[in-house]
Design a protein around this motif. Sequence first.
Motif, mmCIF file in Angstrom:
data_model
loop_
_atom_site.group_PDB
_atom_site.id
_atom_site.type_symbol
_atom_site.label_atom_id
_atom_site.label_comp_id
_atom_site.label_asym_id
_atom_site.label_seq_id
_atom_site.Cartn_x
_atom_site.Cartn_y
_atom_site.Cartn_z
ATOM 1 N N UNK A 1 0.846 -1.188 0.000
ATOM 2 C CA UNK A 1 0.000 0.000 0.000
ATOM 3 C C UNK A 1 0.882 1.239 0.000
ATOM 4 N N UNK A 2 1.016 1.928 -1.115
ATOM 5 C CA UNK A 2 1.900 3.094 -1.187
ATOM 6 C C UNK A 2 1.361 4.260 -0.356
ATOM 7 N N UNK A 3 2.280 5.008 0.225
ATOM 8 C CA UNK A 3 1.927 6.237 0.926
ATOM 9 C C UNK A 3 2.276 7.435 0.053
ATOM 10 N N UNK A 4 1.562 8.524 0.253
ATOM 11 C CA UNK A 4 1.769 9.711 -0.579
ATOM 12 C C UNK A 4 3.174 10.288 -0.440
ATOM 13 N N UNK A 5 3.832 10.005 0.684
ATOM 14 C CA UNK A 5 5.157 10.591 0.919
ATOM 15 C C UNK A 5 6.308 9.772 0.344
ATOM 16 N N UNK A 6 5.983 8.717 -0.425
ATOM 17 C CA UNK A 6 7.029 7.903 -1.033
ATOM 18 C C UNK A 6 7.405 6.673 -0.233
ATOM 19 N N UNK A 7 6.738 6.465 0.882
ATOM 20 C CA UNK A 7 6.923 5.245 1.648
ATOM 21 C C UNK A 7 5.768 4.287 1.386
ATOM 22 N N UNK A 8 5.465 3.447 2.364
ATOM 23 C CA UNK A 8 4.267 2.607 2.260
ATOM 24 C C UNK A 8 3.629 2.484 3.634
ATOM 25 N N UNK A 9 2.297 2.299 3.618
ATOM 26 C CA UNK A 9 1.561 2.164 4.874
ATOM 27 C C UNK A 9 1.210 0.719 5.170
ATOM 28 N N UNK A 10 1.372 -0.158 4.182
ATOM 29 C CA UNK A 10 1.014 -1.568 4.347
ATOM 30 C C UNK A 10 1.950 -2.414 3.509
ATOM 31 N N UNK A 11 2.362 -3.536 4.078
ATOM 32 C CA UNK A 11 3.144 -4.527 3.346
ATOM 33 C C UNK A 11 2.636 -5.901 3.737
ATOM 34 N N UNK A 12 2.344 -6.719 2.740
ATOM 35 C CA UNK A 12 1.907 -8.084 2.989
ATOM 36 C C UNK A 12 2.806 -9.071 2.274
ATOM 37 N N UNK A 13 3.136 -10.175 2.944
ATOM 38 C CA UNK A 13 4.017 -11.194 2.389
ATOM 39 C C UNK A 13 3.487 -12.583 2.720
ATOM 40 N N UNK A 14 3.881 -13.553 1.880
ATOM 41 C CA UNK A 14 3.525 -14.944 2.128
ATOM 42 C C UNK A 14 4.704 -15.765 2.639
ATOM 43 N N UNK A 15 5.884 -15.170 2.645
ATOM 44 C CA UNK A 15 7.062 -15.857 3.160
ATOM 45 C C UNK A 15 8.122 -14.825 3.547
ATOM 46 N N UNK A 16 9.090 -15.252 4.320
ATOM 47 C CA UNK A 16 10.155 -14.362 4.732
ATOM 48 C C UNK A 16 10.884 -13.811 3.509
ATOM 49 N N UNK A 17 11.024 -12.492 3.461
ATOM 50 C CA UNK A 17 11.640 -11.827 2.303
ATOM 51 C C UNK A 17 12.598 -10.756 2.832
#
Length: 203
Positions: free
Chosen positions: A131-147
């Motif tokens: 989920x991208x944030x307007x400031x160039x970061x992200x507000x959400x990250x989802x994963x199915x395995x360790x990355x």
Amino acid sequence: MNNKALIIFTRNPELGKVKTRLAKTIGDEKTLEIYKELLLHTRNETQHIDCDKFLFYDTTIVENDIWSTEYFNKVLQAPGDLGNKMQAAFDSLFQKEYNHCVVVGSDLFDLKASIIENAFKALQNNDAVVGPAEDGGYYLLGLNQSTPAVFNNKEWGTATVFNATMNDLKNVKVQLLETLNDIDTFEDLERSGYNINFKEQLL
């Protein structure tokens, strides 16, 4: 056991220790008031999502606060920078055999339960969701395995984080969510439409 886990990162709501960039404009007391409202909003939006929920405090686990242990498992963040903290959180839950893990912060008035639910749905058919944030970061990250790559070599808190993360995920299938505005500065707060009278503070 539910195979989905939601990670919520939060700072302990202490005067002078939250949202320091915002506090430079409106002062520590107003900033703490706003942060407590952000926490309440985050709790209300996440409490009834169909997943196991893990609240990661930054300094101290608080037993009697707005986060009921009926809905939230309380954990302490690992030491290190934000990347180390997030990687440790994800890895701890993958080791508990959760299949889909999503992390969100606690600084978005725009966060909705439906956005998180859509993230879990996206992980059914994708390797990652962001989920991208307007400031160039992200507000959400989802994963199915360790990355580990997505948590390393990042300039956390800068406008480079989203692009750098997407570069780390270029060889896997990624679903992007809508872009949202997280609250770090007074300008972010203005864009959020938050209704508060700052006139007295700013004079």
